[in-house]
Design an enzyme around this catalytic site. Structure first.
Site, short mmCIF file in Angstrom:
data_model
loop_
_atom_site.label_atom_id
_atom_site.label_comp_id
_atom_site.label_asym_id
_atom_site.label_seq_id
_atom_site.Cartn_x
_atom_site.Cartn_y
_atom_site.Cartn_z
N GLU A 66 0.82 -1.22 0.00
CA GLU A 66 0.00 0.00 0.00
C GLU A 66 0.85 1.27 0.00
O GLU A 66 0.42 2.31 -0.51
CB GLU A 66 -0.89 0.02 1.24
CG GLU A 66 -1.71 1.29 1.38
CD GLU A 66 -2.59 1.29 2.60
OE1 GLU A 66 -3.81 1.27 2.41
OE2 GLU A 66 -2.07 1.27 3.74
N ASP A 67 2.06 1.19 0.57
CA ASP A 67 2.84 2.42 0.75
C ASP A 67 3.49 2.97 -0.51
O ASP A 67 3.51 4.18 -0.71
CB ASP A 67 3.87 2.22 1.86
CG ASP A 67 3.18 1.97 3.19
OD1 ASP A 67 2.19 2.66 3.46
OD2 ASP A 67 3.62 1.09 3.94
N ARG A 86 12.80 1.91 1.83
CA ARG A 86 11.62 1.53 1.05
C ARG A 86 11.54 2.26 -0.29
O ARG A 86 10.59 2.04 -1.05
CB ARG A 86 10.34 1.76 1.88
CG ARG A 86 10.35 1.01 3.21
CD ARG A 86 8.97 0.81 3.77
NE ARG A 86 8.14 0.05 2.86
CZ ARG A 86 6.84 -0.13 3.00
NH1 ARG A 86 6.21 0.40 4.02
NH2 ARG A 86 6.15 -0.84 2.10
N ARG A 131 6.66 9.93 7.53
CA ARG A 131 6.80 9.40 6.17
C ARG A 131 6.26 10.34 5.09
O ARG A 131 6.57 10.16 3.91
CB ARG A 131 6.05 8.06 6.07
CG ARG A 131 6.57 6.98 6.98
CD ARG A 131 7.94 6.50 6.54
NE ARG A 131 8.45 5.49 7.44
CZ ARG A 131 8.16 4.20 7.37
NH1 ARG A 131 7.33 3.76 6.43
NH2 ARG A 131 8.67 3.36 8.22
N HIS A 161 1.19 5.82 10.35
CA HIS A 161 0.48 6.48 9.25
C HIS A 161 -0.91 6.94 9.71
O HIS A 161 -1.44 6.42 10.70
CB HIS A 161 0.25 5.48 8.10
CG HIS A 161 1.49 5.07 7.37
ND1 HIS A 161 1.84 3.75 7.21
CD2 HIS A 161 2.44 5.80 6.73
CE1 HIS A 161 2.97 3.69 6.51
NE2 HIS A 161 3.35 4.90 6.21
N CYS A 248 -2.34 -2.17 4.57
CA CYS A 248 -1.02 -2.09 3.92
C CYS A 248 -0.68 -3.31 3.09
O CYS A 248 0.24 -3.27 2.28
CB CYS A 248 0.08 -1.82 4.93
SG CYS A 248 -0.16 -2.48 6.53
C1 CIR Z 1 7.20 0.24 7.58
O1 CIR Z 1 7.62 0.71 8.64
O2 CIR Z 1 7.23 0.88 6.54
C2 CIR Z 1 6.62 -1.16 7.57
N1 CIR Z 1 7.31 -1.99 8.51
C3 CIR Z 1 5.15 -1.15 7.88
C4 CIR Z 1 4.33 -0.44 6.86
C5 CIR Z 1 2.88 -0.44 7.16
N2 CIR Z 1 2.17 0.21 6.14
C6 CIR Z 1 0.94 0.67 6.24
O3 CIR Z 1 0.35 0.60 7.31
N3 CIR Z 1 0.39 1.24 5.18
#
Ligand code: CIR
Length: 253
Positions: A66-67, A86, A131, A161, A248
């Site tokens: 999702e990110d 990332r 972020r 988030h 996510c």
């Molecule tokens: C992070 O810190 O980027 C990952 N371990 C977790 C991302 C979770 N993403 C989300 O809730 N959209």
């Protein structure tokens, strides 16, 4: 919004090497995959076509698809994450997304994670977090505003988030913790407020009329049951250890 498809990615066996702020032990990779496959099964049971991309051990957070991207009916946007580890994930997703949508790739001038992008009908609420920053929001807005979307920033004081705890569950209704209840940005919505000690369950997904929520949050479950929509729960313990939750794990469109 009716979904017909989700894009997901198999969690890598080194998924414990991803980013996390949670102080809850390391996830077990086998159990992470079991929980992931249950998620896939739920999507399939709800009539959704599922794409599972291969694991990417060089990017141990890459199953949180999702990110690095936001998919709209009109186009897909590859975001520029606020965390270095990332930043390569968008390029990995691009060839898959190009099959379905024209692509816009955000520059490195700002930062934006899809987990901060909350869409309610044609209105985006964007969490300002570690972020995601204003420069990221501004670039995002230049792409979506001409398509008729509104964009509003939302201050986020805790959690990873915005969507970690605030999510749209249809019918002008937001699920949230009390910290967001009085925000003018959300004044026009029906707000279902969950207890702070169940904040994690604020990340509940609406999939074609069914609510998918994490297991172990009885007060939230009752609040959701009262909406009249079917509620499905699943164990997300291993994702939670990595600050991850249900939204996510997929890109839905
Ligand atoms: C992070 O810190 O980027 C990952 N371990 C977790 C991302 C979770 N993403 C989300 O809730 N959209």
């Amino acid at each position: 919004m009716k979904f017909t498809q989700v894009i997901t990615r198999l969690p890598a066996l080194n998924c414990a090497e991803g980013q996390t702020t949670a102080d809850d032990g390391r996830p077990d990779s086998g159990k992470t995959r079991q929980q992931f496959f249950r998620y896939i099964e739920i999507m399939l049971e709800l009539g959704i076509r599922v794409t599972i991309l291969p694991a990417e051990p060089d990017f141990p957070d890459a199953h949180f698809v999702e990110d690095p991207a936001v998919i709209l009916p009109e186009l897909a946007i590859i975001t520029h994450s606020g965390v270095l580890s990332r930043q390569g994930e968008g390029a990995l997703l691009a060839p898959e997304l190009e099959k379905y949508r024209p692509l816009y790739v955000m520059s490195d001038k700002g930062q934006l994670d899809g987990g901060d992008v909350l869409l309610a009908d044609k209105h985006f609420f964007i969490g300002m977090t570690r972020r995601t920053n204003m420069a990221g929001l501004d670039e995002f807005a230049t792409v979506v505003a001409p398509l008729g979307y509104r964009v509003t920033p939302v201050a986020v004081d805790s959690g990873l988030h915005l969507k970690s705890v605030v999510n749209y569950i249809g019918q002008n209704t937001l699920l949230m913790t009390s910290a967001y209840e009085a925000l003018p940005a959300f004044a026009g919505f029906r707000r279902l407020v969950i207890p702070d000690d169940e904040a994690y369950a604020g990340n509940t997904l609406l999939i074609n009329g069914t609510l998918v929520m994490p297991e172990g949050y009885p007060v939230t479950r009752e609040i959701l049951r009262q909406t009249g929509m079917p509620v499905v729960t699943l164990d997300t313990s291993e994702f939670k250890r990595m600050d991850g939750s249900l939204s996510c794990l997929s890109l839905r469109f």
